[in-house]
Write a protein that holds these residues in place. Structure first.
Motif, short mmCIF file in Angstrom:
data_model
loop_
_atom_site.label_atom_id
_atom_site.label_comp_id
_atom_site.label_asym_id
_atom_site.label_seq_id
_atom_site.Cartn_x
_atom_site.Cartn_y
_atom_site.Cartn_z
N VAL A 70 0.85 -1.20 0.00
CA VAL A 70 0.00 0.00 0.00
C VAL A 70 0.89 1.25 0.00
CG1 VAL A 70 -1.92 -1.20 1.13
CG2 VAL A 70 -0.22 -0.02 2.53
N ALA A 71 0.23 2.42 0.03
CA ALA A 71 0.98 3.66 -0.23
C ALA A 71 1.76 4.20 0.97
CB ALA A 71 0.04 4.73 -0.76
N SER A 72 1.46 3.73 2.19
CA SER A 72 2.19 4.20 3.37
C SER A 72 1.85 3.30 4.57
CB SER A 72 1.80 5.64 3.71
OG SER A 72 0.45 5.68 4.15
N GLY A 73 2.60 3.47 5.63
CA GLY A 73 2.29 2.75 6.86
C GLY A 73 0.96 3.22 7.43
N THR A 74 0.71 4.51 7.28
CA THR A 74 -0.57 5.07 7.75
C THR A 74 -1.73 4.37 7.03
OG1 THR A 74 0.54 7.19 8.06
CG2 THR A 74 -1.86 7.22 7.99
N ASP A 75 -1.61 4.25 5.71
CA ASP A 75 -2.68 3.58 4.96
C ASP A 75 -2.78 2.10 5.32
OD1 ASP A 75 -3.42 5.86 3.70
OD2 ASP A 75 -2.81 5.27 1.69
N ALA A 76 -1.67 1.48 5.64
CA ALA A 76 -1.71 0.06 6.05
C ALA A 76 -2.61 -0.08 7.28
CB ALA A 76 -0.31 -0.45 6.34
N LEU A 77 -2.47 0.85 8.23
CA LEU A 77 -3.31 0.81 9.44
C LEU A 77 -4.76 1.13 9.09
CD1 LEU A 77 -0.94 2.80 11.86
CD2 LEU A 77 -1.43 0.35 11.97
N LEU A 78 -4.94 2.18 8.29
CA LEU A 78 -6.29 2.61 7.92
C LEU A 78 -7.04 1.49 7.19
CD1 LEU A 78 -8.12 5.24 7.84
CD2 LEU A 78 -7.33 5.49 5.50
N LEU A 79 -6.36 0.89 6.20
CA LEU A 79 -7.00 -0.18 5.42
C LEU A 79 -7.28 -1.41 6.27
CD1 LEU A 79 -4.90 0.35 2.20
CD2 LEU A 79 -7.40 0.44 2.29
N SER A 80 -6.41 -1.69 7.22
CA SER A 80 -6.64 -2.83 8.11
C SER A 80 -7.91 -2.61 8.92
CB SER A 80 -5.46 -3.02 9.07
OG SER A 80 -4.32 -3.38 8.35
N LEU A 81 -8.06 -1.41 9.45
CA LEU A 81 -9.27 -1.12 10.24
C LEU A 81 -10.51 -1.13 9.34
CD1 LEU A 81 -7.96 1.71 12.64
CD2 LEU A 81 -8.28 -0.71 13.15
N MET A 82 -10.35 -0.61 8.11
CA MET A 82 -11.49 -0.64 7.18
C MET A 82 -11.89 -2.08 6.87
SD MET A 82 -10.29 2.38 4.55
CE MET A 82 -11.64 2.32 3.38
N ALA A 83 -10.88 -2.94 6.70
CA ALA A 83 -11.17 -4.34 6.38
C ALA A 83 -11.89 -5.04 7.52
CB ALA A 83 -9.87 -5.08 6.05
N LEU A 84 -11.67 -4.55 8.74
CA LEU A 84 -12.35 -5.14 9.90
C LEU A 84 -13.68 -4.41 10.19
CD1 LEU A 84 -9.28 -5.67 12.28
CD2 LEU A 84 -10.50 -7.42 10.96
N ASP A 85 -14.10 -3.58 9.22
CA ASP A 85 -15.37 -2.84 9.32
C ASP A 85 -15.44 -1.92 10.53
OD1 ASP A 85 -16.40 -4.00 6.98
OD2 ASP A 85 -16.93 -5.80 8.11
N VAL A 86 -14.32 -1.36 10.93
CA VAL A 86 -14.33 -0.39 12.02
C VAL A 86 -14.94 0.90 11.48
CG1 VAL A 86 -12.86 1.06 13.50
CG2 VAL A 86 -12.36 -1.39 13.23
N GLY A 87 -15.88 1.45 12.21
CA GLY A 87 -16.54 2.68 11.74
C GLY A 87 -17.02 3.53 12.90
N ASN A 88 -17.97 4.38 12.55
CA ASN A 88 -18.50 5.38 13.49
C ASN A 88 -18.78 4.85 14.89
OD1 ASN A 88 -18.87 8.02 13.41
ND2 ASN A 88 -20.72 7.98 12.12
#
Ligand SMILES: Cc1ncc(COP(=O)(O)O)c(C=O)c1O
Length: 409
Positions: A70-88
């Motif tokens: 992915v494009a950065s370590g920050t995105d790696a964390l963000l995408l991981s949380l998105m993949a686990l359906d973390v939200g509001n």
């Protein structure tokens, strides 16, 4: 006598940068230029075969089945949380003593970071405190769904203690291994009975290839690793606008594709990573010997502790001193580069005032913020440079210990 004084003087006066990336580049310049040329000739610039090979090699290095660039370590964390359906409104537990990205990714998804204080010896999340917080939150509808431990400075958090707590409370685990590629823990076996490897213990592990990292690129980059095929596939889709097949969007993703030039250089560096890590570890061992020799450790400073069985990769060599700021000023005047990782813990950051924490909420993280100081530790650091660093620190404490007496007089 004069010659000795002269020698001592020059010893403390050579410049020592915190990090010298040019030295590393010189070791691999020819290979890097050749591979960059190849990518340019191919004009396959985004994802493509270089990224695929780099993903396979990283997966193999970390002994996992899948790796997604992915494009950065920050995105790696963000995408991981998105993949686990973390939200509001969801809650994610993490450390307050880390780089901002760890907390920022949680907040960007509308989720709420729940901070748990660190253990002072390693500056990593404290499992006992985690247990206490989880007990307090259990039964309430505020229960965190994800645990995000950080392997700060290159040493793994105590995953042997953290994983059972996470599982007991039904939390998924995303490791922020941005600073810890190649770190291990041989006293902790997990999964198929294998040694714990940073990033490979939780459900997902995240790396950063920011140039200052042990595996640093020629720009931004990151990677998510996992043994879970479904999660890996989801992250692959999410990193490319949720698109699969082409121009059909199954979910709302982001643009976080790793580029081929980055991957080509990182592949070369990955082949050298074990050796470079060993060189960092040798430098760390030499610092320990030199600090002991000069009677500085203890009592004036404390050096980073390696937990039993831990293979620390020393992305940073962080000492602690009560009068850290004055020490840093002194070293800077001597031409020695240092850095403070990190001067303000996350719960005291301006943007997090709404979370309701205040000074005193996490005493260990706050104390670390006042005392930590990173010294040069890069693989190409010479013994002479290390001696200079330690001599300059000795000089600081020698003059400092005479100052109060003079003032009293
Ligand atoms: C602990 C930690 N988490 C996350 C990140 C974010 O990585 P990047 O800078 O590649 O976005 C970093 C990098 O600085 C980091 O040190």
């Amino acid at each position: 006598m004069n010659a000795t004084i002269e020698k001592e003087k020059t010893m403390t006066q050579i410049k020592v940068p915190l990090l010298d990336l040019k030295k590393q580049y010189r070791r691999i310049r020819r290979e890097v230029q050749r591979e960059i040329r190849k990518v340019l000739e191919s004009q396959e610039l985004i994802l493509g075969p270089e990224v695929k090979r780099f993903e396979e090699e990283t997966a193999s290095f970390c002994e996992v089945s899948h790796a997604v660039g992915v494009a950065s370590g920050t995105d790696a964390l963000l995408l991981s949380l998105m993949a686990l359906d973390v939200g509001n409104g969801d809650r994610v537990v993490t450390s307050p003593y880390t780089f901002f990205a760890t907390g920022g990714c949680i907040s960007r998804l509308g989720a709420i970071p729940v901070f748990v204080d660190i253990e002072p010896r390693t500056c990593n999340l404290d499992p006992d405190r985690l247990e206490q917080v989880m007990k307090k939150l259990s039964g309430k509808n505020k229960r965190p769904t994800v645990l995000m431990p950080v392997h700060l400075y290159g040493q793994m958090a105590d995953m042997a203690a953290l994983m059972p707590i996470a599982r007991r409370y039904g939390m998924r685990v995303v490791e922020d291994a941005a600073q810890a590629i190649g770190a291990r823990e041989n006293s902790f076996r997990h999964g198929r009975g294998r040694e714990a490897i940073a990033g490979a213990v939780g459900d997902l592990g995240c790396f950063s290839f920011y140039p200052t990292k042990n595996l640093g690129g020629v720009g931004e980059g990151g990677m998510v690793i996992t043994d879970d095929a479904a999660l890996a596939e989801k992250i692959r889709i999410l990193r490319n606008h949720g698109m699969n097949p082409r121009y059909h969007h199954r979910m709302i993703g982001i643009n976080s594709r790793l580029d081929s030039l980055e991957a080509a250089v990182l592949r070369i560096k990955l082949r050298n990573l074990r050796r470079w890590t060993e060189e960092r570890r040798e430098n760390a061992a030499r610092y320990r010997a030199l600090f002991k020799e000069e009677d500085l450790w203890p009592p004036q400073v404390s050096l980073p502790e390696e937990r039993k069985g831990a293979y620390h990769i020393y992305n940073q060599f962080v000492i602690r001193a009560e009068n850290r700021d004055a020490l840093r000023d002194h070293l800077s005047r001597k031409g020695i580069g240092t850095e403070i990782y990190y001067p303000v813990p996350l719960h005291l950051q301006e943007c997090y005032q709404t979370l309701g924490y205040r000074e005193g909420s996490f005493p260990e993280a706050e104390k670390a913020a006042r005392e930590t100081l990173a010294l040069p530790i890069f693989p190409e650091l010479t013994e002479r440079q290390q001696r200079c660093v330690v001599k300059a620190i000795k000089e600081f404490f020698t003059t400092e210990s005479t100052e109060p007496t003079e003032k009293k007089i």
